[in-house]
Design a protein around this motif. Structure first.
Motif, PDB file in Angstrom:
ATOM      1  N   HIS A   1      -7.458  -9.687  -3.611  1.00  0.00           N
ATOM      2  CA  HIS A   1      -8.358  -8.601  -3.386  1.00  0.00           C
ATOM      3  C   HIS A   1      -7.947  -7.785  -3.941  1.00  0.00           C
ATOM      4  CE1 HIS A   1     -10.990  -5.069  -1.219  1.00  0.00           C
ATOM      5  NE2 HIS A   1     -11.276  -5.988  -1.477  1.00  0.00           N
ATOM      6  N   PRO A   2      -8.309  -7.246  -5.096  1.00  0.00           N
ATOM      7  CA  PRO A   2      -7.974  -5.530  -6.114  1.00  0.00           C
ATOM      8  C   PRO A   2      -7.219  -4.774  -4.977  1.00  0.00           C
ATOM      9  CG  PRO A   2     -10.023  -6.840  -7.060  1.00  0.00           C
ATOM     10  CD  PRO A   2      -9.660  -7.126  -5.359  1.00  0.00           C
ATOM     11  N   PHE A   3      -7.503  -4.387  -3.877  1.00  0.00           N
ATOM     12  CA  PHE A   3      -6.690  -3.450  -3.376  1.00  0.00           C
ATOM     13  C   PHE A   3      -5.521  -3.975  -2.830  1.00  0.00           C
ATOM     14  CE2 PHE A   3     -11.147  -1.517  -2.552  1.00  0.00           C
ATOM     15  CZ  PHE A   3     -10.545   0.116  -2.679  1.00  0.00           C
ATOM     16  N   GLY A   4      -4.919  -5.312  -3.100  1.00  0.00           N
ATOM     17  CA  GLY A   4      -3.661  -5.175  -2.439  1.00  0.00           C
ATOM     18  C   GLY A   4      -2.464  -5.049  -3.718  1.00  0.00           C
ATOM     19  N   VAL A   5      -3.203  -4.726  -4.918  1.00  0.00           N
ATOM     20  CA  VAL A   5      -2.130  -4.580  -5.512  1.00  0.00           C
ATOM     21  C   VAL A   5      -2.028  -2.742  -6.112  1.00  0.00           C
ATOM     22  CG1 VAL A   5      -1.970  -4.047  -8.158  1.00  0.00           C
ATOM     23  CG2 VAL A   5      -3.659  -5.904  -7.888  1.00  0.00           C
ATOM     24  N   ALA A   6      -2.489  -2.342  -5.305  1.00  0.00           N
ATOM     25  CA  ALA A   6      -2.704  -1.034  -5.475  1.00  0.00           C
ATOM     26  C   ALA A   6      -1.090  -0.614  -4.318  1.00  0.00           C
ATOM     27  CB  ALA A   6      -3.395  -0.087  -4.250  1.00  0.00           C
ATOM     28  N   LEU A   7      -1.030  -2.063  -2.928  1.00  0.00           N
ATOM     29  CA  LEU A   7       0.413  -1.501  -2.156  1.00  0.00           C
ATOM     30  C   LEU A   7       1.012  -2.476  -3.041  1.00  0.00           C
ATOM     31  CD1 LEU A   7       1.246  -1.486   0.615  1.00  0.00           C
ATOM     32  CD2 LEU A   7       0.151  -3.349   1.579  1.00  0.00           C
ATOM     33  N   PHE A   8       1.042  -3.367  -3.306  1.00  0.00           N
ATOM     34  CA  PHE A   8       2.199  -3.462  -3.921  1.00  0.00           C
ATOM     35  C   PHE A   8       2.963  -2.852  -5.123  1.00  0.00           C
ATOM     36  CE2 PHE A   8       4.431  -6.264  -7.520  1.00  0.00           C
ATOM     37  CZ  PHE A   8       5.156  -6.818  -7.217  1.00  0.00           C
ATOM     38  N   PHE A   9       2.733  -2.079  -5.212  1.00  0.00           N
ATOM     39  CA  PHE A   9       2.578  -0.515  -6.644  1.00  0.00           C
ATOM     40  C   PHE A   9       3.478   0.096  -5.997  1.00  0.00           C
ATOM     41  CE2 PHE A   9       0.671  -3.437 -10.367  1.00  0.00           C
ATOM     42  CZ  PHE A   9       2.074  -3.971 -10.634  1.00  0.00           C
ATOM     43  N   ALA A  10       2.898   0.666  -4.832  1.00  0.00           N
ATOM     44  CA  ALA A  10       3.543   1.874  -4.002  1.00  0.00           C
ATOM     45  C   ALA A  10       4.722   1.036  -3.268  1.00  0.00           C
ATOM     46  CB  ALA A  10       1.866   2.274  -2.948  1.00  0.00           C
ATOM     47  N   PHE A  11       4.894  -0.121  -2.932  1.00  0.00           N
ATOM     48  CA  PHE A  11       6.151  -0.387  -1.947  1.00  0.00           C
ATOM     49  C   PHE A  11       7.180  -0.913  -3.494  1.00  0.00           C
ATOM     50  CE2 PHE A  11       9.691  -3.039  -1.278  1.00  0.00           C
ATOM     51  CZ  PHE A  11       9.729  -2.866   0.606  1.00  0.00           C
ATOM     52  N   ALA A  12       7.406  -1.002  -4.180  1.00  0.00           N
ATOM     53  CA  ALA A  12       7.961  -0.850  -6.123  1.00  0.00           C
ATOM     54  C   ALA A  12       8.564   0.273  -6.071  1.00  0.00           C
ATOM     55  CB  ALA A  12       7.326  -1.481  -7.258  1.00  0.00           C
ATOM     56  N   PHE A  13       7.451   1.509  -6.221  1.00  0.00           N
ATOM     57  CA  PHE A  13       8.170   2.572  -5.997  1.00  0.00           C
ATOM     58  C   PHE A  13       8.435   3.500  -5.374  1.00  0.00           C
ATOM     59  CE2 PHE A  13       6.271   7.457  -5.954  1.00  0.00           C
ATOM     60  CZ  PHE A  13       6.899   7.658  -7.566  1.00  0.00           C
ATOM     61  N   ALA A  14       8.354   2.631  -4.171  1.00  0.00           N
ATOM     62  CA  ALA A  14       9.186   3.842  -3.487  1.00  0.00           C
ATOM     63  C   ALA A  14      10.629   3.284  -2.933  1.00  0.00           C
ATOM     64  CB  ALA A  14       8.814   3.006  -1.719  1.00  0.00           C
ATOM     65  N   MET A  15      10.925   1.695  -3.451  1.00  0.00           N
ATOM     66  CA  MET A  15      11.916   1.499  -3.778  1.00  0.00           C
ATOM     67  C   MET A  15      12.759   1.684  -5.255  1.00  0.00           C
ATOM     68  SD  MET A  15      12.641  -1.113  -1.720  1.00  0.00           S
ATOM     69  CE  MET A  15      11.551   0.563  -0.363  1.00  0.00           C
ATOM     70  N   LEU A  16      11.877   2.643  -6.083  1.00  0.00           N
ATOM     71  CA  LEU A  16      12.807   3.028  -7.124  1.00  0.00           C
ATOM     72  C   LEU A  16      13.348   4.876  -6.673  1.00  0.00           C
ATOM     73  CD1 LEU A  16      12.981   3.894 -10.305  1.00  0.00           C
ATOM     74  CD2 LEU A  16      10.659   5.022 -10.077  1.00  0.00           C
TER      75      LEU A  16
ATOM     76  N   HIS B   1      12.962   6.263   5.542  1.00  0.00           N
ATOM     77  CA  HIS B   1      13.167   5.639   4.286  1.00  0.00           C
ATOM     78  C   HIS B   1      12.432   6.602   3.728  1.00  0.00           C
ATOM     79  CE1 HIS B   1      12.941   3.320   0.242  1.00  0.00           C
ATOM     80  NE2 HIS B   1      14.344   2.601   1.105  1.00  0.00           N
ATOM     81  N   ALA B   2      12.991   8.216   2.575  1.00  0.00           N
ATOM     82  CA  ALA B   2      12.285   8.637   2.282  1.00  0.00           C
ATOM     83  C   ALA B   2      11.307   8.459   0.830  1.00  0.00           C
ATOM     84  CB  ALA B   2      12.998   9.550   1.412  1.00  0.00           C
ATOM     85  N   GLY B   3      11.998   7.042  -0.319  1.00  0.00           N
ATOM     86  CA  GLY B   3      10.650   6.830  -0.800  1.00  0.00           C
ATOM     87  C   GLY B   3       9.376   6.673  -0.352  1.00  0.00           C
ATOM     88  N   LEU B   4       9.180   5.621   0.768  1.00  0.00           N
ATOM     89  CA  LEU B   4       8.066   5.225   1.657  1.00  0.00           C
ATOM     90  C   LEU B   4       7.705   6.151   2.104  1.00  0.00           C
ATOM     91  CD1 LEU B   4       9.725   1.796   3.221  1.00  0.00           C
ATOM     92  CD2 LEU B   4       8.057   1.518   1.615  1.00  0.00           C
ATOM     93  N   LEU B   5       8.102   6.951   2.603  1.00  0.00           N
ATOM     94  CA  LEU B   5       6.980   7.755   2.684  1.00  0.00           C
ATOM     95  C   LEU B   5       6.392   8.934   1.606  1.00  0.00           C
ATOM     96  CD1 LEU B   5       9.515  10.189   5.707  1.00  0.00           C
ATOM     97  CD2 LEU B   5       7.897   9.076   5.729  1.00  0.00           C
ATOM     98  N   VAL B   6       7.096   8.923   0.485  1.00  0.00           N
ATOM     99  CA  VAL B   6       6.477   9.533  -0.749  1.00  0.00           C
ATOM    100  C   VAL B   6       5.132   8.928  -0.928  1.00  0.00           C
ATOM    101  CG1 VAL B   6       6.363   9.424  -2.905  1.00  0.00           C
ATOM    102  CG2 VAL B   6       8.681  10.482  -1.918  1.00  0.00           C
ATOM    103  N   SER B   7       5.050   6.975  -0.429  1.00  0.00           N
ATOM    104  CA  SER B   7       4.250   6.081  -1.209  1.00  0.00           C
ATOM    105  C   SER B   7       3.041   6.679  -0.010  1.00  0.00           C
ATOM    106  CB  SER B   7       4.666   4.873  -1.069  1.00  0.00           C
ATOM    107  OG  SER B   7       5.679   4.691  -2.527  1.00  0.00           O
ATOM    108  N   VAL B   8       3.330   6.532   0.850  1.00  0.00           N
ATOM    109  CA  VAL B   8       2.516   7.207   2.232  1.00  0.00           C
ATOM    110  C   VAL B   8       2.108   7.883   2.048  1.00  0.00           C
ATOM    111  CG1 VAL B   8       2.467   7.419   4.636  1.00  0.00           C
ATOM    112  CG2 VAL B   8       4.131   5.247   4.435  1.00  0.00           C
ATOM    113  N   LEU B   9       2.171   9.214   1.248  1.00  0.00           N
ATOM    114  CA  LEU B   9       1.807  10.733   1.173  1.00  0.00           C
ATOM    115  C   LEU B   9       0.846  10.181   0.111  1.00  0.00           C
ATOM    116  CD1 LEU B   9       4.924  13.337   2.262  1.00  0.00           C
ATOM    117  CD2 LEU B   9       2.679  12.740   3.619  1.00  0.00           C
ATOM    118  N   LEU B  10       1.501   9.422  -0.808  1.00  0.00           N
ATOM    119  CA  LEU B  10       0.325   9.313  -2.156  1.00  0.00           C
ATOM    120  C   LEU B  10      -0.987   8.303  -1.498  1.00  0.00           C
ATOM    121  CD1 LEU B  10       2.647   8.794  -4.801  1.00  0.00           C
ATOM    122  CD2 LEU B  10       2.109  10.561  -4.361  1.00  0.00           C
TER     123      LEU B  10
END
Length: 525
Positions: free
Chosen positions: A178-193, A288-297
């Motif tokens: 499902h294409p929406f899963g790609v958004a979650l994958f990159f949201a997590f990767a961005f949080a780890m960055l 986790h601060a990075g994950l919070l930013v992804s949550v807000l996005l």
């Protein structure tokens, strides 16, 4: 206090996971809205050739689907191997527990095993995306988080180029689910960055950020190439776009925590949210601060996305679940080095989750008779019949038990789709969206197709006005169909009398009428 009990009180996550599994194995075909429709389609994909009227009506064509196809590709051989009912138990378990358990294991990887807040992920197990039966979407969310966990574990063993190659294949697999899963994958990767705290964010350099985004671009290249090769059957239709307003979107933000009875679930959610706020105030809970930013996005995207685009509906329920799961992953003990002990606020949240699970169990037990009624009705329908599916209209304000409607949709609307495997009968309401499902209606049955898979009401059958004006299957329904299956959300209210129909079977949930075709139908039907 005995050691075993103390451990459970300190971290009850596995007790909650086991409790969530109980309804899944206890009940056959529970009230999950779209699931029977998907199940009937996957069963059709296992039949070669399609028997009787099914072969005349449906066409299994794998070339017409591009996204949302991996569940069908893997599900069809599994269903053939283990059977319809066992297959549905497996799929339900993956839908309900897959995303939550993946989130729990990621939280353990990031924050340690003694983090009592990891159980919060199970609060999302019974959200509206699951109850709506978004099989491909929920499985894609679980797959995306599973790949995120795998990448965390492999990071120390593989160099950047190998990881990038692996991630590109993961992104393609997620897109095919499902294409929406790609958004979650990159949201997590961005949080780890971004890192776990503000200090880590301040240490980010422009070069590192640019390199990361360059890596993201490389990871998605195979998926973009795949989309380009299949652009002729893209599932997206850019018109019409349905945006219902800010209030609808605000309500959707809590959809990961609500299922059947929003008044009760709102009270449970308020208790859990209050416990979390008190824990933050008392210094017991941090994030986790990075994950919070992804949550807000993701929250911003949830407010901007339309309610529907073309054939894709209820889009507002997609980003909130991703945000909720990342928020649960982000939760951790304020002092991770302190000795594990019973955290009564986290335990209170666990009790709320357990209470919600008990509510689900009660609703599923109450609705268990629906499937039994369908099985009984199916035995009275000869193989090869054409069945018109309908639902008795319910006046606004009617008092109905929980489990009948979710976000204004009748939860059992697609249960009669199981007549396809149960009695080898034709129904006009199977999902056959170009680009999403490898199923089509033959030219000879195109007039008898409900293009949006909607279910007409008793009043719409009498008036010959389908829910969508472009559909034509009600024009001469008494000539084209053999039976009418009428579902009754309110068993105390009799459906409107259907002309040309003779009652064959009656249950509290379903009436079965056989159509006595008038002489005016002629030989063409």
């Amino acid at each position: 206090m005995p050691t075993a009990i103390a451990r459970v009180l300190a971290n009850p996550v596995w007790l909650l996971a086991a409790a969530a599994a109980v309804p899944i194995v206890a009940f056959q075909h529970p009230p999950i809205m779209d699931a029977p429709n998907h199940l009937a389609r996957i069963w059709l994909e296992t039949q070669n050739p399609l028997p009787g009227v099914l072969g005349k009506a449906y066409i299994v064509d794998w070339s017409r689907a591009s996204s949302n196809i991996l569940v069908d590709l893997l599900g069809a051989p599994l269903l053939r191997l283990i059977g319809l009912n066992a297959f549905w138990v497996v799929v339900t378990a993956l839908m309900v527990l897959g995303p939550s358990l993946a989130a729990i294991f990621i939280a353990r990887q990031l924050h340690g095993r003694d983090n009592p807040w990891q159980a919060l992920a199970l609060s999302t197990a019974w959200g509206q995306s699951t109850i709506s039966g978004f099989i491909s979407y929920t499985l894609a969310i679980g797959l995306a988080l599973g790949f995120c966990l795998l990448n965390l574990k492999l990071a120390r063993f593989l160099d950047g180029r190998v990881r990038c190659l692996i991630c590109s294949l993961e992104v393609l697999a997620i897109y095919l689910t499902h294409p929406f899963g790609v958004a979650l994958f990159f949201a997590f990767a961005f949080a780890m960055l971004l890192g776990p705290d503000l200090r880590a964010m301040r240490q980010l350099t422009r070069g590192r950020v640019l390199a990361a985004f360059g890596g993201y671009a490389v990871m998605i290249l195979p998926t973009i190439a795949y989309i380009a090769l299949h652009r002729g059957n893209s599932p997206l239709e850019l018109s019409p776009i349905d945006y219902r307003g800010v209030v609808s979107h605000l309500v959707s933000l809590v959809s990961p925590f609500f299922a059947y009875d929003e008044s009760v679930e709102l009270a449970l959610f308020a208790v859990m949210a209050s416990c979390c706020l008190v824990a933050v105030w008392r210094g017991r809970l941090a994030f986790h601060a990075g994950l919070l930013v992804s949550v807000l996005l993701l929250g911003v995207l949830a407010m901007l996305i339309p309610d529907g685009v073309g054939n894709a509906s209820l889009l507002t329920r997609r980003f909130p679940l991703m945000a909720a799961l990342l928020l649960c992953i982000a939760a951790r003990r304020k002092d991770p080095d302190a000795a594990p002990r019973t955290n009564w606020l986290a335990l209170a949240c666990a009790l709320v989750i357990l209470a919600h699970n008990a509510l689900i169990f009660g609703v599923w037990r109450q609705r268990e008779a629906d499937y039994a009624a369908l099985v009984d009705v199916s035995k009275r329908i000869p193989a090869g019949s054409k069945v018109l599916v309908a639902v008795a209209d319910v006046p606004p304000g009617s008092a109905l038990p929980p489990g009948q409607y979710v976000h204004s949709f009748f939860i059992r609307a697609h249960l009669p789709a199981l007549l396809v495997p149960l009695s080898a009968s034709y129904i006009p309401n199977l999902f056959a969206v170009p680009g999403q499902q490898p199923l089509a209606f033959s030219a000879s049955f195109a007039r008898l197709q409900a293009q949006m898979a909607t279910i007409p009401t008793d009043a719409e059958i009498r008036a010959r006005t389908p829910p969508f004006a472009q559909d034509r299957y009600l024009e001469a329904w008494e000539c084209d169909f053999d039976f009418v299956v009428m579902m009754k959300p309110d068993p105390t209210r009799a459906p409107l009398p259907i002309p040309y129909a003779q009652r064959v079977a009656r249950t509290p949930f379903i009436d079965l009428d056989q159509i006595d075709r008038p002489a005016t139908c002629g030989k063409a039907h």
